[in-house]
Design a protein around this motif. Structure first.
Motif, PDB file in Angstrom:
ATOM      1  N   ASP A 281      11.811  42.490 -14.723  1.00 12.43           N
ATOM      2  CA  ASP A 281      10.893  41.816 -15.514  1.00 12.43           C
ATOM      3  C   ASP A 281      11.296  40.194 -15.704  1.00 12.43           C
ATOM      4  O   ASP A 281      10.775  39.599 -16.714  1.00 12.43           O
ATOM      5  N   LEU A 282      11.647  39.822 -14.634  1.00 11.99           N
ATOM      6  CA  LEU A 282      11.791  38.207 -14.725  1.00 11.99           C
ATOM      7  C   LEU A 282      10.619  37.561 -14.408  1.00 11.99           C
ATOM      8  O   LEU A 282       9.535  37.949 -13.874  1.00 11.99           O
ATOM      9  N   THR A 283      10.424  36.318 -14.780  1.00 14.40           N
ATOM     10  CA  THR A 283       9.353  35.391 -14.593  1.00 14.40           C
ATOM     11  C   THR A 283      10.009  33.878 -13.951  1.00 14.40           C
ATOM     12  O   THR A 283      11.247  33.897 -14.140  1.00 14.40           O
ATOM     13  N   VAL A 284       9.335  33.074 -13.674  1.00 14.12           N
ATOM     14  CA  VAL A 284       9.691  31.844 -13.357  1.00 14.12           C
ATOM     15  C   VAL A 284       8.653  30.877 -14.156  1.00 14.12           C
ATOM     16  O   VAL A 284       7.562  30.587 -13.628  1.00 14.12           O
ATOM     17  N   ARG A 285       9.133  29.959 -15.177  1.00 11.82           N
ATOM     18  CA  ARG A 285       8.372  29.337 -15.777  1.00 11.82           C
ATOM     19  C   ARG A 285       9.009  27.927 -16.098  1.00 11.82           C
ATOM     20  O   ARG A 285      10.142  27.736 -16.556  1.00 11.82           O
ATOM     21  N   THR A 286       8.306  26.739 -15.646  1.00  8.38           N
ATOM     22  CA  THR A 286       8.781  25.414 -16.117  1.00  8.38           C
ATOM     23  C   THR A 286       7.712  24.388 -15.664  1.00  8.38           C
ATOM     24  O   THR A 286       6.540  24.867 -15.204  1.00  8.38           O
ATOM     25  N   THR A 287       7.905  23.230 -15.903  1.00  5.18           N
ATOM     26  CA  THR A 287       6.810  22.125 -15.746  1.00  5.18           C
ATOM     27  C   THR A 287       7.677  20.942 -15.323  1.00  5.18           C
ATOM     28  O   THR A 287       8.691  20.554 -15.608  1.00  5.18           O
ATOM     29  N   ARG A 288       7.004  20.249 -14.188  1.00  6.39           N
ATOM     30  CA  ARG A 288       7.634  19.130 -13.601  1.00  6.39           C
ATOM     31  C   ARG A 288       6.534  17.877 -13.466  1.00  6.39           C
ATOM     32  O   ARG A 288       5.352  18.435 -13.029  1.00  6.39           O
ATOM     33  N   THR A 289       6.907  16.745 -13.982  1.00  4.48           N
ATOM     34  CA  THR A 289       5.930  15.683 -13.897  1.00  4.48           C
ATOM     35  C   THR A 289       6.215  14.768 -12.847  1.00  4.48           C
ATOM     36  O   THR A 289       7.365  14.489 -12.393  1.00  4.48           O
ATOM     37  N   THR A 290       5.062  14.296 -12.008  1.00  9.14           N
ATOM     38  CA  THR A 290       5.390  13.349 -11.077  1.00  9.14           C
ATOM     39  C   THR A 290       4.482  12.014 -11.368  1.00  9.14           C
ATOM     40  O   THR A 290       3.419  12.099 -11.886  1.00  9.14           O
ATOM     41  N   TRP A 291       5.191  10.855 -11.221  1.00  8.21           N
ATOM     42  CA  TRP A 291       4.695   9.597 -11.496  1.00  8.21           C
ATOM     43  C   TRP A 291       4.320   8.938 -10.218  1.00  8.21           C
ATOM     44  O   TRP A 291       5.460   8.765  -9.334  1.00  8.21           O
ATOM     45  N   VAL A 292       3.262   8.331  -9.711  1.00 10.01           N
ATOM     46  CA  VAL A 292       3.110   7.682  -8.601  1.00 10.01           C
ATOM     47  C   VAL A 292       2.851   6.196  -8.813  1.00 10.01           C
ATOM     48  O   VAL A 292       1.906   5.720  -9.541  1.00 10.01           O
ATOM     49  N   GLY A 293       3.545   5.295  -8.006  1.00  9.12           N
ATOM     50  CA  GLY A 293       3.345   3.831  -8.179  1.00  9.12           C
ATOM     51  C   GLY A 293       3.012   3.518  -6.630  1.00  9.12           C
ATOM     52  O   GLY A 293       3.494   3.831  -5.873  1.00  9.12           O
ATOM     53  N   ARG A 294       2.014   2.480  -6.486  1.00 10.55           N
ATOM     54  CA  ARG A 294       1.508   1.918  -5.241  1.00 10.55           C
ATOM     55  C   ARG A 294       2.041   0.315  -5.012  1.00 10.55           C
ATOM     56  O   ARG A 294       1.646  -0.424  -6.322  1.00 10.55           O
ATOM     57  N   ARG A 295       2.619  -0.132  -4.027  1.00 16.02           N
ATOM     58  CA  ARG A 295       3.225  -1.343  -3.919  1.00 16.02           C
ATOM     59  C   ARG A 295       1.855  -1.899  -3.463  1.00 16.02           C
ATOM     60  O   ARG A 295       1.142  -1.772  -2.765  1.00 16.02           O
ATOM     61  N   PRO A 296       1.520  -3.096  -4.475  1.00 12.19           N
ATOM     62  CA  PRO A 296       0.084  -3.722  -4.018  1.00 12.19           C
ATOM     63  C   PRO A 296       0.427  -4.557  -2.649  1.00 12.19           C
ATOM     64  O   PRO A 296       1.343  -4.993  -2.218  1.00 12.19           O
TER      65      PRO A 296
ATOM     66  N   GLY B 152       0.728  -1.195   0.044  1.00 16.42           N
ATOM     67  CA  GLY B 152       0.230   0.079   0.191  1.00 16.42           C
ATOM     68  C   GLY B 152       0.791   1.268  -0.150  1.00 16.42           C
ATOM     69  O   GLY B 152       0.254   2.321  -0.090  1.00 16.42           O
ATOM     70  N   GLY B 153       2.291   1.089   0.360  1.00 17.24           N
ATOM     71  CA  GLY B 153       3.072   2.273   0.186  1.00 17.24           C
ATOM     72  C   GLY B 153       3.279   2.832  -1.025  1.00 17.24           C
ATOM     73  O   GLY B 153       2.908   2.272  -2.256  1.00 17.24           O
ATOM     74  N   LEU B 154       3.789   4.011  -1.158  1.00 19.09           N
ATOM     75  CA  LEU B 154       3.808   4.877  -2.592  1.00 19.09           C
ATOM     76  C   LEU B 154       5.171   5.319  -2.887  1.00 19.09           C
ATOM     77  O   LEU B 154       5.962   5.451  -1.938  1.00 19.09           O
ATOM     78  N   LEU B 155       5.714   5.122  -4.120  1.00 19.51           N
ATOM     79  CA  LEU B 155       6.760   5.962  -4.783  1.00 19.51           C
ATOM     80  C   LEU B 155       6.301   6.929  -5.522  1.00 19.51           C
ATOM     81  O   LEU B 155       5.437   6.905  -6.289  1.00 19.51           O
ATOM     82  N   ALA B 156       6.926   8.089  -5.457  1.00 17.26           N
ATOM     83  CA  ALA B 156       6.812   9.282  -6.020  1.00 17.26           C
ATOM     84  C   ALA B 156       7.836   9.469  -6.806  1.00 17.26           C
ATOM     85  O   ALA B 156       9.149   9.847  -6.052  1.00 17.26           O
ATOM     86  N   VAL B 157       7.830   9.659  -8.040  1.00 11.15           N
ATOM     87  CA  VAL B 157       9.187   9.846  -8.929  1.00 11.15           C
ATOM     88  C   VAL B 157       8.812  11.184  -9.696  1.00 11.15           C
ATOM     89  O   VAL B 157       7.652  11.378 -10.326  1.00 11.15           O
ATOM     90  N   THR B 158       9.522  12.174  -9.604  1.00 11.86           N
ATOM     91  CA  THR B 158       9.384  13.529 -10.191  1.00 11.86           C
ATOM     92  C   THR B 158      10.582  14.088 -11.155  1.00 11.86           C
ATOM     93  O   THR B 158      11.770  13.555 -10.641  1.00 11.86           O
ATOM     94  N   GLU B 159      10.421  14.588 -12.206  1.00  8.74           N
ATOM     95  CA  GLU B 159      11.345  14.765 -13.214  1.00  8.74           C
ATOM     96  C   GLU B 159      11.050  16.162 -13.638  1.00  8.74           C
ATOM     97  O   GLU B 159       9.722  16.729 -13.722  1.00  8.74           O
ATOM     98  N   MET B 160      12.118  17.020 -13.849  1.00 12.54           N
ATOM     99  CA  MET B 160      12.031  18.431 -14.609  1.00 12.54           C
ATOM    100  C   MET B 160      11.950  18.367 -16.149  1.00 12.54           C
ATOM    101  O   MET B 160      12.618  17.728 -16.722  1.00 12.54           O
ATOM    102  N   ASP B 161      10.562  18.623 -16.619  1.00 12.41           N
ATOM    103  CA  ASP B 161      10.621  18.523 -18.302  1.00 12.41           C
ATOM    104  C   ASP B 161      11.442  19.340 -18.765  1.00 12.41           C
ATOM    105  O   ASP B 161      11.915  19.279 -19.906  1.00 12.41           O
ATOM    106  N   PHE B 162      11.658  20.721 -18.341  1.00 12.61           N
ATOM    107  CA  PHE B 162      12.681  21.590 -18.806  1.00 12.61           C
ATOM    108  C   PHE B 162      13.167  22.750 -17.809  1.00 12.61           C
ATOM    109  O   PHE B 162      12.523  22.917 -16.672  1.00 12.61           O
ATOM    110  N   PHE B 163      14.321  23.033 -17.775  1.00 16.80           N
ATOM    111  CA  PHE B 163      14.902  23.866 -16.899  1.00 16.80           C
ATOM    112  C   PHE B 163      14.004  25.306 -16.855  1.00 16.80           C
ATOM    113  O   PHE B 163      13.757  25.668 -17.686  1.00 16.80           O
ATOM    114  N   PRO B 164      14.074  25.802 -15.538  1.00 17.26           N
ATOM    115  CA  PRO B 164      13.399  26.897 -15.633  1.00 17.26           C
ATOM    116  C   PRO B 164      13.737  28.259 -16.553  1.00 17.26           C
ATOM    117  O   PRO B 164      14.850  28.336 -16.847  1.00 17.26           O
TER     118      PRO B 164
END
Length: 281
Positions: free
Chosen positions: A266-281, A151-163
């Motif tokens: 005039d700076l901004t901060v723009r990026t995208t990060r994706t997280t995949w979550v898996g559960r141990r059965p 029932g425990g979780l693994l969360a894997v996050t990756e940066m889609d592109f540098f800010p």
């Protein structure tokens, strides 16, 4: 005739320490500037968990961006922060002590490409921008599976592109500079982690892209974060961009330049990060 540079263990160690310090600065500024994103992500993980985690592992913890955010989100949890670098773990220890979390956040020095550390059973494992650096991620995922309770979780996050931080026209005669430097460094698109999780025995639980586009007023550390990130990118760009672009980038990261990021409004901060979550059965 020029004398060839001599590479000794001392010079190699100095270069490694410099690179580690530069990366540590980026990680710490990342946590400060993107605190809202981290809060949103850890809250989401809490919603996915079948019960409140009390044992958490942060793989490739660096200076503790994830470990600290998780300890704050789950006040009953102990967090083991695993990293190969003693310098990173020292910074984590100092930070945890300063925040009153030293009794719940502990560093574990380990090279995950060599041997899995003795961590005990866990409720949640976090791996942010870490697994893709490993020689054999599949082996590490199998260890994670064994270490999680059912029932425990693994969360894997990756940066889609540098800010991204800069406007189209940065005022030095090189419009579109940031887009070109990102294009020069762009590799093959990430394939994601769902298949890897399935092969390791996990049940895919969720996948979520977090789009980060910070509104004004920006966090006070944004300019320093932009400078650190752009300097990091600059270190990989020789031969990848025209000299005029490299000169413009040097100007933008120069603390004394009127066009430097420390002096811009005039700076901004723009990026995208994706997280995949898996559960141990």
């Amino acid at each position: 005739m020029d004398t060839p540079a001599t590479h000794t263990p001392a010079t190699h160690a100095a270069a490694t320490n410099t690179a580690t310090a530069a990366m540590a600065e980026i990680l710490e500024l990342d946590a400060e500037v993107l605190g809202t994103y981290l809060s949103e992500l850890t809250t989401w993980l809490g919603e996915l968990s079948d019960r409140e985690p009390v044992r958490i592992v942060d793989l490739g913890s660096g200076t503790g961006t994830g470990a600290i955010a998780l300890a704050r989100r789950f006040p009953r949890a102990g967090v083991s922060a695993v990293d190969v670098s003693p310098q990173m773990l020292h910074r984590l220890s100092v930070k945890a002590s300063g925040l009153g979390l030293a009794d719940r956040v502990h560093g574990v020095q380990a090279d995950l490409d060599q041997e899995w550390p003795a961590l005990g059973p866990s409720d949640l494992v976090w791996a942010a921008a870490a697994l893709h650096h490993l020689a054999d991620p599949e082996r590490v995922l199998s260890h994670v599976f064994d270490a999680l309770r059912p029932g425990g979780l693994l969360a894997v996050t990756e940066m889609d592109f540098f800010p991204r931080f800069l406007p189209e026209d940065i005022g030095v005669g090189r419009p579109g500079l940031e887009a070109r430097l990102h294009a020069a460094l762009k590799g093959a698109p990430a394939a994601g982690w769902t298949d890897h999780l399935v092969r390791a025995g996990f049940t895919p639980e969720a996948e979520r892209a977090f789009v980060i586009d910070l509104p004004t007023p920006l966090p006070v550390a944004t300019a320093r974060y932009a400078r650190a990130c752009l300097r990091k990118l600059r270190s990989h760009l020789d031969g990848q961009l025209p000299a005029e672009d490299l000169d413009a980038l040097d100007t933008v990261t120069d603390d004394e330049s009127p066009h430097g990021v420390l002096r811009r409004d005039d700076l901004t901060v723009r990026t995208t990060r994706t997280t995949w979550v898996g559960r141990r059965p």
